[in-house]
Write a protein that holds these residues in place. Structure first.
Motif, PDB file in Angstrom:
ATOM      1  N   SER A 148     -32.198  64.769 -19.078  1.00 36.96           N
ATOM      2  CA  SER A 148     -33.090  65.380 -18.091  1.00 36.96           C
ATOM      3  C   SER A 148     -33.706  64.362 -17.142  1.00 36.96           C
ATOM      4  O   SER A 148     -34.420  64.739 -16.213  1.00 36.96           O
ATOM      5  N   GLY A 149     -33.444  63.082 -17.387  1.00 42.65           N
ATOM      6  CA  GLY A 149     -33.982  62.040 -16.511  1.00 42.65           C
ATOM      7  C   GLY A 149     -35.454  61.775 -16.740  1.00 42.65           C
ATOM      8  O   GLY A 149     -36.133  61.222 -15.878  1.00 42.65           O
ATOM      9  N   GLY A 150     -35.941  62.138 -17.913  1.00 40.21           N
ATOM     10  CA  GLY A 150     -37.361  61.968 -18.213  1.00 40.21           C
ATOM     11  C   GLY A 150     -37.665  60.676 -18.944  1.00 40.21           C
ATOM     12  O   GLY A 150     -36.829  59.773 -19.050  1.00 40.21           O
ATOM     13  N   HIS A 151     -38.880  60.600 -19.451  1.00 40.21           N
ATOM     14  CA  HIS A 151     -39.354  59.443 -20.204  1.00 40.21           C
ATOM     15  C   HIS A 151     -39.738  59.897 -21.600  1.00 40.21           C
ATOM     16  O   HIS A 151     -40.135  61.042 -21.808  1.00 40.21           O
ATOM     17  N   VAL A 152     -39.674  58.975 -22.546  1.00 38.30           N
ATOM     18  CA  VAL A 152     -40.044  59.304 -23.906  1.00 38.30           C
ATOM     19  C   VAL A 152     -40.829  58.134 -24.503  1.00 38.30           C
ATOM     20  O   VAL A 152     -40.522  56.974 -24.243  1.00 38.30           O
TER      21      VAL A 152
END
Length: 52
Positions: A31-35
């Motif tokens: 999703s192109g997010g951060h974690v």
């Protein structure tokens, strides 16, 4: 079976017992997010999480 599941299966062969975490990280990557990964052995947010 789709490619995402095949990748997860291959990672699970190397990192055993962390399938739930691997799936969440993989969804974040797709999703192109951060974690933020945390491990109870270290201070929160210090970036010392091991998928081992």
């Amino acid at each position: 079976m789709n490619k995402a599941n095949l990748i997860i299966e291959e990672v699970n062969k190397v990192i055993i017992g962390k399938e739930k975490v691997i799936r969440k990280v993989w969804m974040t990557i797709l999703s192109g997010g951060h974690v933020l990964l945390e491990d109870g052995r270290y201070a929160i947010g210090c970036g010392r999480f091991l998928l081992l």
